[in-house]
Design a protein around this motif. Sequence first.
Motif, short mmCIF file in Angstrom:
data_model
loop_
_atom_site.label_atom_id
_atom_site.label_comp_id
_atom_site.label_asym_id
_atom_site.label_seq_id
_atom_site.Cartn_x
_atom_site.Cartn_y
_atom_site.Cartn_z
N TRP A 58 10.97 9.76 -7.83
CA TRP A 58 12.03 9.58 -6.64
C TRP A 58 11.48 10.34 -5.46
CZ3 TRP A 58 14.60 13.35 -3.74
CH2 TRP A 58 14.72 14.48 -4.59
N LEU A 59 11.87 9.83 -4.22
CA LEU A 59 11.69 10.78 -3.22
C LEU A 59 12.77 10.22 -2.00
CD1 LEU A 59 10.20 8.59 -0.78
CD2 LEU A 59 8.18 9.19 -2.04
N ALA A 60 12.70 11.26 -0.77
CA ALA A 60 13.82 10.84 0.10
C ALA A 60 13.05 10.60 1.43
CB ALA A 60 14.43 11.94 0.33
N VAL A 61 13.42 9.73 2.40
CA VAL A 61 12.80 9.27 3.61
C VAL A 61 13.83 9.50 4.79
CG1 VAL A 61 11.08 7.86 2.46
CG2 VAL A 61 13.57 6.94 3.43
N ALA A 93 11.65 0.32 6.71
CA ALA A 93 10.17 0.51 6.78
C ALA A 93 9.34 0.94 5.51
CB ALA A 93 9.80 1.70 7.87
N THR A 94 9.85 1.55 4.58
CA THR A 94 9.45 1.72 3.28
C THR A 94 9.18 0.63 2.48
OG1 THR A 94 10.74 3.87 3.18
CG2 THR A 94 9.75 2.97 1.17
N ALA A 95 10.14 -0.33 2.62
CA ALA A 95 9.97 -1.74 1.81
C ALA A 95 8.79 -2.78 2.63
CB ALA A 95 11.33 -2.46 2.04
N ILE A 96 8.58 -2.53 3.92
CA ILE A 96 7.80 -3.47 4.53
C ILE A 96 6.50 -3.04 4.11
CG2 ILE A 96 6.67 -3.80 6.75
CD1 ILE A 96 9.46 -3.85 7.90
N GLN A 97 6.13 -1.67 4.19
CA GLN A 97 4.86 -1.09 3.90
C GLN A 97 4.58 -1.29 2.30
OE1 GLN A 97 2.87 -0.71 6.14
NE2 GLN A 97 1.44 0.86 6.03
N LEU A 98 5.60 -1.15 1.61
CA LEU A 98 5.36 -1.25 0.06
C LEU A 98 4.82 -2.49 -0.38
CD1 LEU A 98 8.39 0.56 -1.58
CD2 LEU A 98 6.01 1.09 -1.96
N VAL A 99 5.39 -3.61 0.18
CA VAL A 99 4.94 -4.87 0.14
C VAL A 99 3.75 -5.13 0.67
CG1 VAL A 99 5.43 -7.42 0.44
CG2 VAL A 99 7.37 -5.70 0.02
N ARG A 100 3.55 -4.75 1.75
CA ARG A 100 1.97 -4.77 2.51
C ARG A 100 0.93 -4.12 1.58
NH1 ARG A 100 1.08 -5.41 7.87
NH2 ARG A 100 -0.15 -3.59 7.76
N LEU A 101 1.45 -2.99 0.57
CA LEU A 101 0.37 -2.53 -0.02
C LEU A 101 0.42 -3.07 -1.46
CD1 LEU A 101 1.08 1.43 0.88
CD2 LEU A 101 -0.77 -0.05 1.49
N THR A 125 8.06 8.34 8.12
CA THR A 125 8.18 9.00 6.59
C THR A 125 8.20 7.47 5.75
OG1 THR A 125 10.86 9.02 7.10
CG2 THR A 125 9.31 10.87 7.47
N GLY A 126 8.98 6.65 6.15
CA GLY A 126 8.89 5.28 5.23
C GLY A 126 7.68 4.68 5.01
N MET A 127 6.56 5.05 6.20
CA MET A 127 5.31 4.59 5.83
C MET A 127 4.33 5.40 4.97
SD MET A 127 4.53 3.31 9.62
CE MET A 127 2.73 2.92 9.55
N GLU A 128 4.70 6.53 4.90
CA GLU A 128 4.16 7.84 4.38
C GLU A 128 4.53 7.69 2.93
OE1 GLU A 128 1.23 10.68 3.72
OE2 GLU A 128 1.60 9.53 5.42
N ALA A 129 5.93 7.42 2.72
CA ALA A 129 6.60 7.24 1.37
C ALA A 129 5.85 6.12 0.51
CB ALA A 129 7.97 7.13 1.53
N ALA A 130 5.94 5.05 1.29
CA ALA A 130 5.29 3.68 0.74
C ALA A 130 3.85 3.96 0.23
CB ALA A 130 5.10 2.55 1.68
N LYS A 131 2.97 4.81 0.78
CA LYS A 131 1.57 5.19 0.39
C LYS A 131 1.75 6.00 -0.72
CE LYS A 131 -2.29 7.97 2.15
NZ LYS A 131 -2.09 9.30 1.63
N THR A 132 2.73 6.83 -0.76
CA THR A 132 2.83 7.96 -2.05
C THR A 132 3.37 7.22 -3.39
OG1 THR A 132 3.37 9.62 -0.36
CG2 THR A 132 4.11 10.08 -2.69
N ILE A 133 4.27 6.24 -3.02
CA ILE A 133 4.74 5.71 -4.14
C ILE A 133 3.52 4.70 -4.64
CG2 ILE A 133 6.40 3.70 -4.80
CD1 ILE A 133 8.35 5.00 -2.64
N THR A 134 2.95 4.09 -4.03
CA THR A 134 1.88 3.16 -4.36
C THR A 134 0.82 3.91 -5.10
OG1 THR A 134 2.25 1.67 -2.56
CG2 THR A 134 0.09 1.37 -3.74
N GLU A 135 0.24 5.12 -4.79
CA GLU A 135 -0.54 6.00 -5.27
C GLU A 135 0.15 6.33 -6.72
OE1 GLU A 135 -2.70 7.91 -1.76
OE2 GLU A 135 -1.11 9.17 -2.66
N ILE A 136 1.24 6.69 -6.84
CA ILE A 136 1.93 7.12 -8.01
C ILE A 136 2.06 5.81 -9.03
CG2 ILE A 136 4.30 7.61 -9.34
CD1 ILE A 136 4.67 9.65 -6.42
N LEU A 137 2.45 4.75 -8.45
CA LEU A 137 2.56 3.57 -9.48
C LEU A 137 1.44 3.22 -9.87
CD1 LEU A 137 5.58 1.63 -7.91
CD2 LEU A 137 5.72 3.24 -9.60
#
Length: 388
Positions: free
Chosen positions: A299-302, A33-41, A323-335
Amino acid sequence: MERKDYIETGMKKTKHSENYEVVIIGGGPAGTATAIQLVRLGIQSVLIVEKGSYSDSKIGESLPPNTNVLLRQLGIWHAFKLEGHLQVGGSCSIWGSAESGYNDYFINPHGLGWHLDRNKFERFLANQACKLGAELRTKTLFESIVSETNTGFCLEIQNEKKETTKIQARFVVDASGAHAIFARKRGPSKNILDRLIFLSGFIEIPNAVNFSSLTMLEAVEYGWWYFAVLPGKRVIAALATDPEVVNKYELTKPEHWLALLRETKVLPLQLKPHLNLCEKIIASPALSSSLPQPCGPNWLAVGDAASSYDPICSLGIHKGLLTGMEAAKTITEILNNSNENALKNYHDFLETDFKKYKKSRDYFYGLENRWAHSPFWNRRKNPNHILS
């Protein structure tokens, strides 16, 4: 054939590289889920490192109706509905009294729930991530953190041929499940609220037996039983209890586990003469726990790596996706350097969700008062107790 090729050969759509924006350790629901949302973002360079091959039997097959919302938000709802999982109209439980109670999903605004073929579901999520452009390496282990800088990590991974590779990652996601194999190298161990043992077995349903599609629960003096019909005319039956009960009654032995199963009331009478296991008893820890430090620089945990929930709440897969979806949002904001408070907000999100879960868990266990001298139930009447 396309789906099979992704999983079995590690086929990827992006050009091979040993440098990635994000490396995700673990290819379960939270990681994919993290991967899917990261690519979508818009994060295109994503690697999923999965130790298995999506072939081993796994427990955790119930999706509550509100998970349908997450599948829609991930953009995979229509594809999911074509997978052939079983819709569930609600649940039946003997809990808090000797009478059966019912929870009807037909009036739920999010629709019906689901009983999954868990392996098929995880392969589906992994394939969806690959189709979007993420890379997947199965039968591959995270070995170590080689080095760390303020711009990311150098990791070492190992494939099934024992070949090691160094991977550069700007950001690492620990989606390795309850073991939290990356996060435990970064900070203190988990706070453990409870230690259940889940003893599960799969049973074939004879064609002559009409087994309800409802999720079924039954509280007993030594714990509680869970039953769900699965695709392919199988039932999963599972006992949640304490480790000392397992040891005392030798419940990892199929004949002892089946003897207790035959005493349950919620299981249909016509099935009891046919109780033969398809596979051996699977003993799994079912912790209630949370990481005091679920994230840090780069880094973060999901999912279960960040926090584990008691299966009584049926939130394991839902939490992984959320948590995967929320993590992807967080990572995108950081990067993208768009939110300096991104990690703090993620930490706060996990804390808030765990508090909501704990309140729900305490409510369910608080409903059962029939066994005043039961160690199992008395242990769960102290909602603030933390185990070491």
